[in-house]
Design a protein around this motif. Structure first.
Motif, short mmCIF file in Angstrom:
data_model
loop_
_atom_site.label_atom_id
_atom_site.label_comp_id
_atom_site.label_asym_id
_atom_site.label_seq_id
_atom_site.Cartn_x
_atom_site.Cartn_y
_atom_site.Cartn_z
N UNK A 14 0.83 -1.20 0.00
CA UNK A 14 0.00 0.00 0.00
C UNK A 14 0.86 1.26 0.00
N UNK A 15 1.93 1.25 0.78
CA UNK A 15 2.85 2.40 0.78
C UNK A 15 3.48 2.60 -0.59
N UNK A 16 3.83 1.50 -1.25
CA UNK A 16 4.38 1.60 -2.60
C UNK A 16 3.38 2.19 -3.57
N UNK A 17 2.12 1.80 -3.44
CA UNK A 17 1.08 2.33 -4.32
C UNK A 17 0.80 3.80 -4.05
N UNK A 18 0.94 4.22 -2.79
CA UNK A 18 0.64 5.61 -2.43
C UNK A 18 1.87 6.53 -2.48
N UNK A 19 3.02 5.98 -2.79
CA UNK A 19 4.25 6.79 -2.79
C UNK A 19 4.18 7.93 -3.81
N UNK A 20 3.48 7.73 -4.89
CA UNK A 20 3.36 8.77 -5.90
C UNK A 20 2.62 10.00 -5.42
N UNK A 21 1.83 9.87 -4.37
CA UNK A 21 1.11 11.02 -3.81
C UNK A 21 2.00 11.87 -2.92
N UNK A 22 3.21 11.37 -2.64
CA UNK A 22 4.22 12.08 -1.86
C UNK A 22 3.77 12.42 -0.45
N UNK A 23 3.03 11.54 0.17
CA UNK A 23 2.60 11.73 1.54
C UNK A 23 3.73 11.36 2.49
N UNK A 24 4.02 12.24 3.43
CA UNK A 24 5.09 11.99 4.39
C UNK A 24 4.75 10.78 5.27
N UNK A 25 3.48 10.48 5.43
CA UNK A 25 3.07 9.32 6.21
C UNK A 25 3.56 8.02 5.60
N UNK A 26 3.65 7.99 4.28
CA UNK A 26 4.17 6.80 3.59
C UNK A 26 5.63 6.60 3.96
N UNK A 27 6.41 7.65 3.92
CA UNK A 27 7.84 7.58 4.24
C UNK A 27 8.04 7.12 5.68
#
Length: 79
Positions: A14-27
């Motif tokens: 899910x983090x990989x899929x959302x990485x394009x949105x550049x959300x700091x929560x993913x990082x």
């Protein structure tokens, strides 16, 4: 233990899929998961349960932690 591994794998996908949105929560999520997996891998290495087969996971966790903790990654996700 298998269910926990599947949940962690799902969170990373899910983090990989959302990485394009550049959300700091993913990082932050990726850093936390990999930081928790590193001691687990080291423990498996020293207890002798995993042996050499644990090394790729340890190396991967270190590479991901270093790349996601870098200044470039921080600025990319903070946009």
């Amino acid at each position: 233990m298998g269910v926990l591994s599947l949940l962690i794998a799902g969170a990373l996908i899910l983090c990989g899929a959302l990485a394009g949105k550049r959300s700091n929560g993913v990082r932050v999520t990726v850093i936390v998961i990999e930081a928790l997996s590193l001691p687990s891998g080291l423990l498996g290495l020293f207890q002798g349960g995993g042996g050499v087969s644990v090394l790729p996971g340890i190396v991967f966790a270190l590479v991901v932690l270093r790349s996601f903790s870098s200044a470039e990654a921080r600025s990319w996700f903070d946009r």
